[in-house]
Design an enzyme around this catalytic site. Structure first.
Site, short mmCIF file in Angstrom:
data_model
loop_
_atom_site.label_atom_id
_atom_site.label_comp_id
_atom_site.label_asym_id
_atom_site.label_seq_id
_atom_site.Cartn_x
_atom_site.Cartn_y
_atom_site.Cartn_z
N GLU A 77 -33.73 43.61 34.75
CA GLU A 77 -33.26 42.43 35.47
C GLU A 77 -32.53 41.49 34.51
O GLU A 77 -32.99 41.24 33.40
CB GLU A 77 -34.49 41.74 36.07
CG GLU A 77 -34.28 40.36 36.60
CD GLU A 77 -35.59 39.62 36.80
OE1 GLU A 77 -35.52 38.45 37.24
OE2 GLU A 77 -36.66 40.18 36.51
N TRP A 78 -31.41 40.95 34.94
CA TRP A 78 -30.65 39.99 34.13
C TRP A 78 -31.34 38.62 34.16
O TRP A 78 -31.71 38.13 35.23
CB TRP A 78 -29.24 39.83 34.66
CG TRP A 78 -28.45 38.80 33.90
CD1 TRP A 78 -28.26 37.49 34.24
CD2 TRP A 78 -27.81 38.99 32.64
NE1 TRP A 78 -27.52 36.86 33.28
CE2 TRP A 78 -27.23 37.75 32.27
CE3 TRP A 78 -27.66 40.09 31.79
CZ2 TRP A 78 -26.50 37.58 31.10
CZ3 TRP A 78 -26.94 39.91 30.62
CH2 TRP A 78 -26.38 38.68 30.28
N ASP A 92 -45.21 41.94 19.94
CA ASP A 92 -44.07 41.82 19.01
C ASP A 92 -43.38 40.48 19.29
O ASP A 92 -42.17 40.41 19.47
CB ASP A 92 -43.10 42.98 19.20
CG ASP A 92 -42.05 43.06 18.09
OD1 ASP A 92 -42.19 42.34 17.08
OD2 ASP A 92 -41.09 43.83 18.24
#
Length: 226
Positions: free
Chosen positions: A38-39, A134
């Site tokens: 998804e943008w 991370d």
């Protein structure tokens, strides 16, 4: 890319979205050479209170145990995730210990001296949390609509101090981030004493991937505990 790395990342994104809906971009498609997400239209600037509250909400959702997820990767380094009875067992035996053979000799010896001490140092009260794994500044953001988003994870269940230590490794998170986190899910008074210790794992990964430039930083993280 290593085999299954994008499938493992997609699995982690979906896992975190099940815990806190919308905390990660939705996975659109996966193949052996990448994945489509998804943008998200991110705004610029350091990460502050909204992201701190969202991370605290993620960590507050008690995980079923330490480890027990499918194996995945931190960067391109394989990460095993068996079920463990304590955080010490997870961090010592399945984070630090597997890296020893890939380290320079002097650094390896210092890590070997540290390992027997971890059982008492990492006897911590918090239950297991879902971790991004991370969480440096480049793997988080806030959209222009105000949604806090985490991406590019190395998802595991472990101790929340590991995620917080990672946020402090390269900067980019301001004081409001930590204040907001602590308001939602208060930390122990001594958590900052263990930041370097929990940064050791990603530092050793950096030594393996990028070389000697990170050796002194890793040794500095070990030194207070020897």
């Amino acid at each position: 890319p290593p085999p299954g790395i994008f499938q493992a990342e997609a699995h982690g994104l979906n896992a975190l979205n099940r815990v806190v809906p919308g905390v990660c971009p939705q996975v659109i498609a996966i193949c052996n050479h990448g994945l489509a997400l998804e943008w998200c239209d991110f705004k610029r600037g350091s990460h502050s209170a909204n992201l701190g509250r969202t991370l605290a909400q993620l960590h507050q959702t008690v995980a079923p145990g330490f480890g027990g997820q499918a194996d995945n990767y931190l960067a391109t380094v394989p990460q095993r995730q068996p079920e463990c009875s304590t955080w010490c067992e997870m961090y010592r035996d399945h984070r630090l210990l597997p890296l020893l053979k890939q380290l320079p000799k002097d650094l390896r010896r210092e890590v070997e001296r540290l390992l027997p001490k971890l059982e008492s140092i990492l006897d911590l009260p918090d239950p297991p949390s879902w971790l991004h794994g991370d969480l440096w500044a480049g793997n988080a953001g806030e959209t222009k609509e105000g949604r806090a988003v985490l991406f590019d994870p190395a998802v595991s269940t472990g101790h929340r101090e590991q995620d917080l230590a990672m946020t402090m490794l390269f900067g980019g998170f301001d004081a409001d981030f930590y204040d907001a986190y602590n308001e939602v899910y208060p930390l122990t008074d001594s958590w900052r004493q263990r930041v370097g210790l929990h940064q050791l794992y990603p530092l050793l990964i950096h030594v393996i991937l990028f070389g000697a430039g990170y050796v002194m930083q890793a040794r500095s993280a070990i030194k207070p505990w020897l």
